[in-house]
Design an enzyme around this catalytic site. Structure first.
Site, PDB file in Angstrom:
ATOM      1  N   GLY A  20       0.949  -1.122  -0.051  1.00 23.50           N
ATOM      2  CA  GLY A  20      -0.072   0.036  -0.200  1.00 23.50           C
ATOM      3  C   GLY A  20       0.872   1.228   0.113  1.00 23.50           C
ATOM      4  N   SER A  21       0.204   2.346   0.424  1.00 16.47           N
ATOM      5  CA  SER A  21       0.940   3.498   0.568  1.00 16.47           C
ATOM      6  C   SER A  21       2.093   3.751   1.502  1.00 16.47           C
ATOM      7  CB  SER A  21      -0.030   4.710   0.799  1.00 16.47           C
ATOM      8  OG  SER A  21      -0.279   4.551   2.193  1.00 16.47           O
ATOM      9  N   THR A  22       3.142   4.460   1.126  1.00 14.72           N
ATOM     10  CA  THR A  22       4.395   4.400   2.132  1.00 14.72           C
ATOM     11  C   THR A  22       3.781   5.176   3.439  1.00 14.72           C
ATOM     12  OG1 THR A  22       5.887   5.028   0.076  1.00 14.72           O
ATOM     13  CG2 THR A  22       6.570   5.796   2.330  1.00 14.72           C
ATOM     14  N   GLY A  47       2.410   2.549   5.386  1.00 11.14           N
ATOM     15  CA  GLY A  47       3.525   1.555   5.660  1.00 11.14           C
ATOM     16  C   GLY A  47       4.113   2.077   6.812  1.00 11.14           C
ATOM     17  N   GLU A  78       5.664  -3.249   0.926  1.00  7.44           N
ATOM     18  CA  GLU A  78       5.891  -2.872  -0.608  1.00  7.44           C
ATOM     19  C   GLU A  78       4.971  -1.753  -0.685  1.00  7.44           C
ATOM     20  OE1 GLU A  78       4.925  -2.075  -3.965  1.00  7.44           O
ATOM     21  OE2 GLU A  78       3.764  -3.705  -3.979  1.00  7.44           O
TER      22      GLU A  78
END
Length: 499
Positions: free
Chosen positions: A246-248, A251, A268
């Site tokens: 997903g999104s940084t 994360g 990821e």
């Protein structure tokens, strides 16, 4: 299952029993004890497809405990038996590929022809992990001390919590759960709230494959409940590994929560892929590679080209050929079920809003739209046309954020040193692409790009046998390839004395 799911779709399911709206927990099909639920929407028209359970933290906690209990049994199942179970699951998925693709089209809005490719991609991963299942090797190490021997073994970790994204709802399940289960772990899978139906159908097939109860559970929760459920997956001590795509931004939150317990994570995260076309490149090949990278899945992939650098001497020619080629090859349709359609809506209205914000920012700073540039409702409320923008600069918003939509902003450059500097001027590093006919340039730039994956004269960089990973803030760990199974094992060294 409520009939609303099937009422307005141009597809007849070969196996209607795959269409379900319940969670799969410890071998049982359940709804939320509270009866709470949330809607799944069809991106084509925003209609409600069905309601799925909004599970509570307590129910998720019970699911994790069941997975831990199942692990104590499953960890002892021989590798070859796990392999045969995975093979049966894979065979069932292959037989149901059309129905799985239809569910992907229903909840994600992908054209059916593209959904078939997405399912095939997921099948590849399961085939790969099934074949690698018996190759989780240890090693022997020469010991310095006399009378001793050192060996290593790889052991499964335990309960794996897998959080999958909405943009590839079948393949992300096999890429995570396939690897984790092949290594001997059990999995609690939380699909994205936008796309739970593919995960539920995959659980149906998993059950039929004959795995023990609790090896795979599928839990669903609403967008509002997602943060607290995610926190439980991170903080629960029975979960030994958290895998997230997903999104940084999300994360970072999950990684911070897992760090409290020194929990293994595989992340990821977002990308901002540079796509570089040098003066000597085969322009037609580069254009085709750019279309494949940028407009596949309507630009909603983490590895799609986001910052497109074109050498100034071929800049105008490339832009013109790209515009012509997009018009020739991108085929939206009034129906995503049309077999000729290869371009569909974005997943939701907030995706359209972000894309338009990036386009408006570029135009306000002097860029020029030569194709597209405005949301259209001719194909539904979430449709955004393929868009090409020239006169772009590296300080525009699309360079600072991942657009996640079908917008190609072309930036001119003059030297190799300049473009490498611009390409690496980002906090993330997932994928990068380059086109040149000079082998020295190819190797120099491929090694200089600060990314985990480089496509040289290709627009696609993901395959089951290939390590999928990023550097910088694009994530931790590896998915795909033989390395993926090692991510889900612990290495133990054993020293034998008195020999």
């Amino acid at each position: 299952m409520e009939s609303i799911l099937l009422k307005h779709f141009e597809y007849t399911f070969e196996d209607p029993s795959l269409v379900d709206n319940r969670c799969f927990v410890n071998g049982q099909w359940i709804t939320a004890a509270s009866k709470k639920s949330f809607p799944v929407h069809d991106p084509v028209d925003d209609a409600v497809v069905c309601l799925v359970p909004d599970l509570s933290v307590a129910e998720v906690r019970d699911t994790i405990k069941a997975a831990e209990d199942a692990f104590q049994i499953f960890r002892k199942v021989p590798h070859r038996d796990r392999r045969f179970m995975l093979r049966r699951w894979g065979d069932l998925i292959k037989a149901a590929r059309n129905d799985l693709a239809a569910l992907c089209t229903i909840e994600l809005g992908k054209p059916f022809s593209e959904s078939l490719g997405t399912v095939a991609y997921g099948i590849d991963y399961l085939d790969w992990f099934e074949s690698e299942c018996e190759r989780i090797y240890g090693e022997t190490i020469p010991a310095y001390r006399r009378g001793t021997r050192i060996m290593t073994v790889r052991e499964p970790q335990g309960v794996v919590a897998a959080i999958t994204p909405w943009n590839s709802p079948v393949a992300m399940i096999t890429r995570k759960a396939g690897a984790a289960i092949a290594a001997g772990n059990t999995v609690v899978l939380k699909p994205a709230p936008e796309t739970p139906l593919c995960a539920i159908a995959m659980a149906k097939l998993f059950e039929r494959a004959g795995f023990p109860a609790g090896v795979l559970s599928v839990i669903t929760c609403s967008p509002e409940s997602t943060p607290i459920i995610g926190e439980e997956l991170c903080n629960n001590k029975l979960v030994k590994h958290l895998s997230f795509t997903g999104s940084t931004a999300v994360g970072k939150i999950l990684n911070t929560q897992c760090a409290r317990h020194i929990k293994k994570t595989s992340l990821e995260l977002g990308g901002n892929a540079p796509f570089i076309v040098f003066e000597d490149a085969n322009i037609d090949s580069a254009v085709d590679g750019m279309i494949l990278s940028k407009f596949r899945s309507s630009g909603q992939t983490c590895v799609c080209a986001n910052r497109i650098f074109i050498h100034e001497k071929i800049y105008d020619e490339f832009a013109n050929r790209l515009k012509t080629r997009v018009a020739e090859t991108i085929r939206p349709s009034a129906s995503v079920w049309d077999p000729k359609s290869n371009f569909g809506p974005l997943y939701a209205g907030k995706g359209v809003e972000k894309v338009q914000r990036h386009v408006d920012d570029a135009v306000s700073r002097g860029a020029k739209v030569i194709l597209g540039g405005k949301a259209e409702d001719s194909y539904g409320p979430n449709f955004y046309p393929p868009t090409i923008i020239t006169g772009s600069k590296s300080d525009m918003l699309f360079c600072q954020e991942e657009t996640f939509g079908p917008v190609a902003c072309l930036i001119p450059f003059s030297t190799q040193e300049e473009v490498i500097s611009m390409a690496n001027d980002t906090d993330v590093g997932l994928a990068g692409y380059l086109f040149t006919e000079n082998i020295n340039t190819l190797w120099d730039v491929a090694e200089a790009l600060q990314v985990g994956m480089v496509g040289c004269r290709v627009g696609l960089v993901s395959a089951c046998e290939q390590p999928f990973s990023g550097v910088k803030e694009s994530g931790l760990g590896i998915e795909g390839s033989s390395h993926a199974l090692k991510e889900y094992t612990n290495i133990k060294s054993i020293t034998l004395g008195g020999l």
